[in-house]
Write a protein that holds these residues in place. Structure first.
Motif, mmCIF file in Angstrom:
data_model
loop_
_atom_site.group_PDB
_atom_site.id
_atom_site.type_symbol
_atom_site.label_atom_id
_atom_site.label_comp_id
_atom_site.label_asym_id
_atom_site.label_seq_id
_atom_site.Cartn_x
_atom_site.Cartn_y
_atom_site.Cartn_z
ATOM 1 N N ILE A 181 -1.402 -6.406 10.095
ATOM 2 C CA ILE A 181 -0.669 -5.526 9.173
ATOM 3 C C ILE A 181 -0.614 -4.093 9.687
ATOM 4 N N ILE A 182 -1.654 -3.668 10.384
ATOM 5 C CA ILE A 182 -1.650 -2.313 10.940
ATOM 6 C C ILE A 182 -0.745 -2.245 12.168
ATOM 7 N N GLN A 183 -0.784 -3.261 13.000
ATOM 8 C CA GLN A 183 0.114 -3.301 14.156
ATOM 9 C C GLN A 183 1.570 -3.283 13.694
ATOM 10 N N ASP A 184 1.866 -4.070 12.651
ATOM 11 C CA ASP A 184 3.229 -4.097 12.119
ATOM 12 C C ASP A 184 3.646 -2.741 11.560
ATOM 13 N N LEU A 185 2.761 -2.098 10.814
ATOM 14 C CA LEU A 185 3.073 -0.784 10.257
ATOM 15 C C LEU A 185 3.239 0.244 11.370
ATOM 16 N N LYS A 186 2.440 0.136 12.396
ATOM 17 C CA LYS A 186 2.544 1.051 13.539
ATOM 18 C C LYS A 186 3.908 0.912 14.216
ATOM 19 N N ASP A 187 4.407 -0.323 14.308
ATOM 20 C CA ASP A 187 5.709 -0.567 14.930
ATOM 21 C C ASP A 187 6.856 0.023 14.116
ATOM 22 N N LYS A 188 6.748 -0.064 12.785
ATOM 23 C CA LYS A 188 7.795 0.454 11.904
ATOM 24 C C LYS A 188 7.142 1.113 10.692
ATOM 25 N N PRO A 189 6.635 2.347 10.856
ATOM 26 C CA PRO A 189 5.879 2.998 9.782
ATOM 27 C C PRO A 189 6.686 3.337 8.535
ATOM 28 N N GLU A 190 7.996 3.312 8.606
ATOM 29 C CA GLU A 190 8.825 3.608 7.434
ATOM 30 C C GLU A 190 9.255 2.350 6.693
ATOM 31 N N SER A 191 8.912 1.185 7.205
ATOM 32 C CA SER A 191 9.350 -0.075 6.617
ATOM 33 C C SER A 191 8.697 -0.304 5.249
ATOM 34 N N PRO A 192 9.509 -0.420 4.189
ATOM 35 C CA PRO A 192 8.942 -0.684 2.861
ATOM 36 C C PRO A 192 8.150 -1.998 2.813
ATOM 37 N N ALA A 193 8.622 -3.029 3.494
ATOM 38 C CA ALA A 193 7.922 -4.316 3.478
ATOM 39 C C ALA A 193 6.572 -4.217 4.169
ATOM 40 N N ARG A 194 6.513 -3.475 5.256
ATOM 41 C CA ARG A 194 5.247 -3.325 5.986
ATOM 42 C C ARG A 194 4.269 -2.456 5.211
ATOM 43 N N LYS A 195 4.781 -1.429 4.556
ATOM 44 C CA LYS A 195 3.918 -0.612 3.692
ATOM 45 C C LYS A 195 3.375 -1.455 2.547
ATOM 46 N N LYS A 196 4.229 -2.290 1.969
ATOM 47 C CA LYS A 196 3.801 -3.134 0.849
ATOM 48 C C LYS A 196 2.706 -4.103 1.292
ATOM 49 N N ALA A 197 2.779 -4.603 2.540
ATOM 50 C CA ALA A 197 1.739 -5.506 3.048
ATOM 51 C C ALA A 197 0.387 -4.802 3.086
ATOM 52 N N VAL A 198 0.376 -3.546 3.520
ATOM 53 C CA VAL A 198 -0.873 -2.785 3.564
ATOM 54 C C VAL A 198 -1.351 -2.484 2.140
ATOM 55 N N GLU A 199 -0.422 -2.097 1.270
ATOM 56 C CA GLU A 199 -0.785 -1.852 -0.128
ATOM 57 C C GLU A 199 -1.417 -3.101 -0.740
ATOM 58 N N SER A 200 -0.826 -4.250 -0.474
ATOM 59 C CA SER A 200 -1.347 -5.510 -1.019
ATOM 60 C C SER A 200 -2.750 -5.806 -0.508
ATOM 61 N N ALA A 201 -3.002 -5.526 0.757
ATOM 62 C CA ALA A 201 -4.344 -5.747 1.316
ATOM 63 C C ALA A 201 -5.372 -4.871 0.604
ATOM 64 N N ILE A 202 -5.005 -3.629 0.330
ATOM 65 C CA ILE A 202 -5.916 -2.721 -0.373
ATOM 66 C C ILE A 202 -6.119 -3.194 -1.811
ATOM 67 N N GLU A 203 -5.037 -3.589 -2.462
ATOM 68 C CA GLU A 203 -5.140 -4.068 -3.842
ATOM 69 C C GLU A 203 -6.009 -5.324 -3.932
ATOM 70 N N ARG A 204 -5.872 -6.238 -2.973
ATOM 71 C CA ARG A 204 -6.718 -7.440 -2.963
ATOM 72 C C ARG A 204 -8.183 -7.069 -2.802
ATOM 73 N N ALA A 205 -8.452 -6.095 -1.943
ATOM 74 C CA ALA A 205 -9.842 -5.647 -1.749
ATOM 75 C C ALA A 205 -10.406 -5.061 -3.039
ATOM 76 N N LEU A 206 -9.578 -4.366 -3.797
ATOM 77 C CA LEU A 206 -10.016 -3.825 -5.089
ATOM 78 C C LEU A 206 -10.272 -4.931 -6.110
ATOM 79 N N GLU A 207 -9.501 -5.991 -6.043
ATOM 80 C CA GLU A 207 -9.753 -7.131 -6.931
ATOM 81 C C GLU A 207 -11.126 -7.726 -6.653
ATOM 82 N N GLU A 208 -11.513 -7.739 -5.390
ATOM 83 C CA GLU A 208 -12.803 -8.300 -4.996
ATOM 84 C C GLU A 208 -13.968 -7.391 -5.387
ATOM 85 N N ASP A 209 -13.712 -6.083 -5.369
ATOM 86 C CA ASP A 209 -14.772 -5.110 -5.652
ATOM 87 C C ASP A 209 -14.177 -3.920 -6.405
ATOM 88 N N ALA A 210 -14.132 -4.029 -7.723
ATOM 89 C CA ALA A 210 -13.524 -2.986 -8.552
ATOM 90 C C ALA A 210 -14.219 -1.632 -8.396
#
Length: 133
Positions: free
Chosen positions: A56-85
């Motif tokens: 996900i970081i490699q993808d964001l690095k390739d296209k840092p303005e991509s809404p889909a790639r940003k959303k993938a990183v956001e989702s990873a962070i949100e999932r981590a918060l679900e695991e540890d509020a």
């Protein structure tokens, strides 16, 4: 002022990450902005055990303005918060720290101004409000 949601903070953090990656292509410059505890929490989301960047970081690095790639990183962070509020404190720290640097401060101000606009007076003609007239 209305409180800033965790989702809005995460979106701002990911936008800041995209800016950092577009400038120097290094996740380390992004991580250097935060405390050791926060880095220890977020680093496994972005880096493999061998220290290389995950997909996900490699993808964001390739296209840092991509809404889909940003959303993938956001989702990873949100999932981590679900695991540890309790990790929400790290999100808050990241958001506060990024506000202290120019690029991050612009993002924080945009989010704050957006919240004020959305929660402001909504009576009257919406076109007048939207166009600022």
């Amino acid at each position: 002022m209305e409180p800033i949601t965790t989702s809005a903070m995460i979106g701002g953090i990911v936008s800041f990450l995209g800016i950092k990656l577009s400038k120097d292509k290094s996740i380390n410059s992004f991580l250097s902005e935060f405390s050791e505890a926060t880095v220890n929490w977020i680093k496994p989301l972005f880096l493999k055990e061998d220290g290389t960047e995950n997909e996900i970081i490699q993808d964001l690095k390739d296209k840092p303005e991509s809404p889909a790639r940003k959303k993938a990183v956001e989702s990873a962070i949100e999932r981590a918060l679900e695991e540890d509020a309790s990790a929400e404190k790290h999100i808050k720290e990241m958001f506060q720290q990024m506000s202290k640097v120019e690029e991050g401060g612009k993002i924080v101000n945009y989010i704050i101004n957006s919240i004020q606009t959305i929660t402001g007076n909504t009576t009257g003609n919406i076109n007048q409000t939207y166009n600022g007239k």
